[in-house]
Design a protein around this motif. Structure first.
Motif, PDB file in Angstrom:
ATOM      1  N   VAL A  41       0.829  -1.204   0.000  1.00 47.07           N
ATOM      2  CA  VAL A  41       0.000   0.000   0.000  1.00 47.07           C
ATOM      3  C   VAL A  41       0.862   1.252   0.000  1.00 47.07           C
ATOM      4  O   VAL A  41       2.001   1.235   0.472  1.00 47.07           O
ATOM      5  N   THR A  42       0.305   2.309  -0.559  1.00 52.46           N
ATOM      6  CA  THR A  42       0.944   3.622  -0.465  1.00 52.46           C
ATOM      7  C   THR A  42       0.112   4.490   0.458  1.00 52.46           C
ATOM      8  O   THR A  42      -1.111   4.399   0.479  1.00 52.46           O
ATOM      9  N   MET A  43       0.799   5.303   1.223  1.00 51.14           N
ATOM     10  CA  MET A  43       0.140   6.223   2.151  1.00 51.14           C
ATOM     11  C   MET A  43       0.071   7.605   1.510  1.00 51.14           C
ATOM     12  O   MET A  43       0.929   7.967   0.713  1.00 51.14           O
ATOM     13  N   PRO A  44      -0.935   8.400   1.863  1.00 50.18           N
ATOM     14  CA  PRO A  44      -1.082   9.716   1.257  1.00 50.18           C
ATOM     15  C   PRO A  44       0.032  10.681   1.660  1.00 50.18           C
ATOM     16  O   PRO A  44       0.698  10.498   2.680  1.00 50.18           O
ATOM     17  N   LEU A  45       0.185  11.697   0.847  1.00 49.20           N
ATOM     18  CA  LEU A  45       1.092  12.796   1.177  1.00 49.20           C
ATOM     19  C   LEU A  45       0.492  13.626   2.299  1.00 49.20           C
ATOM     20  O   LEU A  45      -0.736  13.680   2.454  1.00 49.20           O
ATOM     21  N   GLN A  46       1.320  14.294   3.072  1.00 50.23           N
ATOM     22  CA  GLN A  46       0.814  15.157   4.140  1.00 50.23           C
ATOM     23  C   GLN A  46      -0.092  16.246   3.592  1.00 50.23           C
ATOM     24  O   GLN A  46      -1.109  16.583   4.191  1.00 50.23           O
ATOM     25  N   LEU A  47       0.252  16.778   2.428  1.00 51.52           N
ATOM     26  CA  LEU A  47      -0.536  17.880   1.875  1.00 51.52           C
ATOM     27  C   LEU A  47      -1.888  17.429   1.331  1.00 51.52           C
ATOM     28  O   LEU A  47      -2.717  18.244   0.955  1.00 51.52           O
ATOM     29  N   GLU A  48      -2.146  16.127   1.326  1.00 51.04           N
ATOM     30  CA  GLU A  48      -3.464  15.639   0.918  1.00 51.04           C
ATOM     31  C   GLU A  48      -4.488  15.790   2.034  1.00 51.04           C
ATOM     32  O   GLU A  48      -5.674  15.558   1.818  1.00 51.04           O
ATOM     33  N   GLY A  49      -4.035  16.153   3.219  1.00 54.13           N
ATOM     34  CA  GLY A  49      -4.966  16.481   4.291  1.00 54.13           C
ATOM     35  C   GLY A  49      -5.110  15.426   5.366  1.00 54.13           C
ATOM     36  O   GLY A  49      -4.806  14.255   5.170  1.00 54.13           O
ATOM     37  N   ALA A  50      -5.587  15.906   6.511  1.00 53.60           N
ATOM     38  CA  ALA A  50      -5.736  15.049   7.689  1.00 53.60           C
ATOM     39  C   ALA A  50      -6.784  13.961   7.477  1.00 53.60           C
ATOM     40  O   ALA A  50      -6.619  12.841   7.957  1.00 53.60           O
ATOM     41  N   ARG A  51      -7.848  14.269   6.750  1.00 51.21           N
ATOM     42  CA  ARG A  51      -8.917  13.285   6.544  1.00 51.21           C
ATOM     43  C   ARG A  51      -8.402  12.061   5.790  1.00 51.21           C
ATOM     44  O   ARG A  51      -8.647  10.924   6.179  1.00 51.21           O
ATOM     45  N   ARG A  52      -7.649  12.291   4.718  1.00 51.75           N
ATOM     46  CA  ARG A  52      -7.093  11.169   3.933  1.00 51.75           C
ATOM     47  C   ARG A  52      -6.074  10.380   4.759  1.00 51.75           C
ATOM     48  O   ARG A  52      -6.043   9.150   4.707  1.00 51.75           O
ATOM     49  N   ASN A  53      -5.235  11.078   5.491  1.00 48.17           N
ATOM     50  CA  ASN A  53      -4.232  10.397   6.313  1.00 48.17           C
ATOM     51  C   ASN A  53      -4.897   9.575   7.417  1.00 48.17           C
ATOM     52  O   ASN A  53      -4.495   8.442   7.675  1.00 48.17           O
ATOM     53  N   ARG A  54      -5.920  10.135   8.051  1.00 43.02           N
ATOM     54  CA  ARG A  54      -6.640   9.412   9.100  1.00 43.02           C
ATOM     55  C   ARG A  54      -7.297   8.155   8.515  1.00 43.02           C
ATOM     56  O   ARG A  54      -7.203   7.072   9.085  1.00 43.02           O
ATOM     57  N   ALA A  55      -7.947   8.299   7.352  1.00 37.33           N
ATOM     58  CA  ALA A  55      -8.592   7.152   6.703  1.00 37.33           C
ATOM     59  C   ALA A  55      -7.560   6.085   6.338  1.00 37.33           C
ATOM     60  O   ALA A  55      -7.806   4.887   6.497  1.00 37.33           O
ATOM     61  N   ALA A  56      -6.397   6.519   5.860  1.00 41.15           N
ATOM     62  CA  ALA A  56      -5.339   5.573   5.478  1.00 41.15           C
ATOM     63  C   ALA A  56      -4.847   4.792   6.688  1.00 41.15           C
ATOM     64  O   ALA A  56      -4.683   3.564   6.615  1.00 41.15           O
ATOM     65  N   TYR A  57      -4.610   5.463   7.791  1.00 40.27           N
ATOM     66  CA  TYR A  57      -4.107   4.769   8.981  1.00 40.27           C
ATOM     67  C   TYR A  57      -5.161   3.842   9.589  1.00 40.27           C
ATOM     68  O   TYR A  57      -4.828   2.782  10.106  1.00 40.27           O
ATOM     69  N   GLN A  58      -6.434   4.214   9.504  1.00 45.44           N
ATOM     70  CA  GLN A  58      -7.494   3.327   9.980  1.00 45.44           C
ATOM     71  C   GLN A  58      -7.544   2.055   9.133  1.00 45.44           C
ATOM     72  O   GLN A  58      -7.649   0.952   9.670  1.00 45.44           O
ATOM     73  N   ALA A  59      -7.472   2.215   7.828  1.00 46.53           N
ATOM     74  CA  ALA A  59      -7.477   1.049   6.929  1.00 46.53           C
ATOM     75  C   ALA A  59      -6.236   0.198   7.155  1.00 46.53           C
ATOM     76  O   ALA A  59      -6.302  -1.038   7.144  1.00 46.53           O
ATOM     77  N   LEU A  60      -5.106   0.841   7.378  1.00 49.00           N
ATOM     78  CA  LEU A  60      -3.855   0.132   7.589  1.00 49.00           C
ATOM     79  C   LEU A  60      -3.924  -0.777   8.813  1.00 49.00           C
ATOM     80  O   LEU A  60      -3.408  -1.896   8.794  1.00 49.00           O
ATOM     81  N   GLU A  61      -4.576  -0.324   9.864  1.00 53.50           N
ATOM     82  CA  GLU A  61      -4.702  -1.148  11.076  1.00 53.50           C
ATOM     83  C   GLU A  61      -5.482  -2.432  10.792  1.00 53.50           C
ATOM     84  O   GLU A  61      -5.131  -3.496  11.289  1.00 53.50           O
ATOM     85  N   VAL A  62      -6.508  -2.345   9.968  1.00 49.88           N
ATOM     86  CA  VAL A  62      -7.285  -3.529   9.601  1.00 49.88           C
ATOM     87  C   VAL A  62      -6.437  -4.458   8.733  1.00 49.88           C
ATOM     88  O   VAL A  62      -6.391  -5.670   8.956  1.00 49.88           O
ATOM     89  N   ILE A  63      -5.759  -3.876   7.761  1.00 52.67           N
ATOM     90  CA  ILE A  63      -4.947  -4.667   6.831  1.00 52.67           C
ATOM     91  C   ILE A  63      -3.813  -5.376   7.566  1.00 52.67           C
ATOM     92  O   ILE A  63      -3.502  -6.536   7.279  1.00 52.67           O
ATOM     93  N   LYS A  64      -3.196  -4.708   8.534  1.00 53.78           N
ATOM     94  CA  LYS A  64      -2.097  -5.314   9.307  1.00 53.78           C
ATOM     95  C   LYS A  64      -2.534  -6.609   9.979  1.00 53.78           C
ATOM     96  O   LYS A  64      -1.761  -7.550  10.087  1.00 53.78           O
ATOM     97  N   GLN A  65      -3.763  -6.631  10.445  1.00 53.08           N
ATOM     98  CA  GLN A  65      -4.260  -7.810  11.158  1.00 53.08           C
ATOM     99  C   GLN A  65      -4.641  -8.945  10.214  1.00 53.08           C
ATOM    100  O   GLN A  65      -4.700 -10.097  10.620  1.00 53.08           O
ATOM    101  N   GLN A  66      -4.900  -8.621   8.936  1.00 47.53           N
ATOM    102  CA  GLN A  66      -5.392  -9.630   8.004  1.00 47.53           C
ATOM    103  C   GLN A  66      -4.328 -10.196   7.065  1.00 47.53           C
ATOM    104  O   GLN A  66      -4.356 -11.379   6.759  1.00 47.53           O
ATOM    105  N   ALA A  67      -3.448  -9.365   6.560  1.00 45.07           N
ATOM    106  CA  ALA A  67      -2.504  -9.783   5.516  1.00 45.07           C
ATOM    107  C   ALA A  67      -1.386 -10.647   6.092  1.00 45.07           C
ATOM    108  O   ALA A  67      -0.934 -10.427   7.210  1.00 45.07           O
ATOM    109  N   HIS A  68      -0.940 -11.607   5.299  1.00 43.48           N
ATOM    110  CA  HIS A  68       0.220 -12.403   5.695  1.00 43.48           C
ATOM    111  C   HIS A  68       1.490 -11.562   5.607  1.00 43.48           C
ATOM    112  O   HIS A  68       2.363 -11.657   6.467  1.00 43.48           O
ATOM    113  N   GLU A  69       1.606 -10.790   4.539  1.00 44.85           N
ATOM    114  CA  GLU A  69       2.766  -9.914   4.351  1.00 44.85           C
ATOM    115  C   GLU A  69       2.263  -8.536   3.957  1.00 44.85           C
ATOM    116  O   GLU A  69       1.314  -8.408   3.196  1.00 44.85           O
TER     117      GLU A  69
END
Length: 92
Positions: A41-69
């Motif tokens: 996965v790629t994470m958003p740029l800081q200048l894309e805003g707090a909403r996108r970054n927050r959404a990315a980190y929330q999704a990342l937490e779910v993905i971390k628990q599910q993906a093998h790698e």
């Protein structure tokens, strides 16, 4: 179609709605079929805003628990390697 394979490799950008919603679903289906899941996965740029970054980190937490790698590419780190300042328009 997925049943003929042993590994699913999913590439996605996070921060919008499709990557954060679909990646966990694809992983779940693949795991139910007994497949190895590799996610990049790629994470958003800081200048894309707090909403996108927050959404990315929330999704990342779910993905971390599910993906093998999991491989995480930070777009911010890529931009810092450029020699001149870039605007969002330059990057896209």
């Amino acid at each position: 179609m997925l049943q003929a394979h042993k590994t699913v490799i999913k590439l996605s950008g996070l921060g919008g709605k499709s990557g954060g919603s679909l990646v966990p679903l694809v992983i779940e289906i693949a795991r139910e079929l007994g497949m190895l899941t590799k996610v990049c996965v790629t994470m958003p740029l800081q200048l894309e805003g707090a909403r996108r970054n927050r959404a990315a980190y929330q999704a990342l937490e779910v993905i971390k628990q599910q993906a093998h790698e999991l491989e995480i590419l930070g777009n911010q780190e890529l931009v810092q390697g450029f020699r001149k300042p870039c605007t969002l328009h330059d990057l896209y």
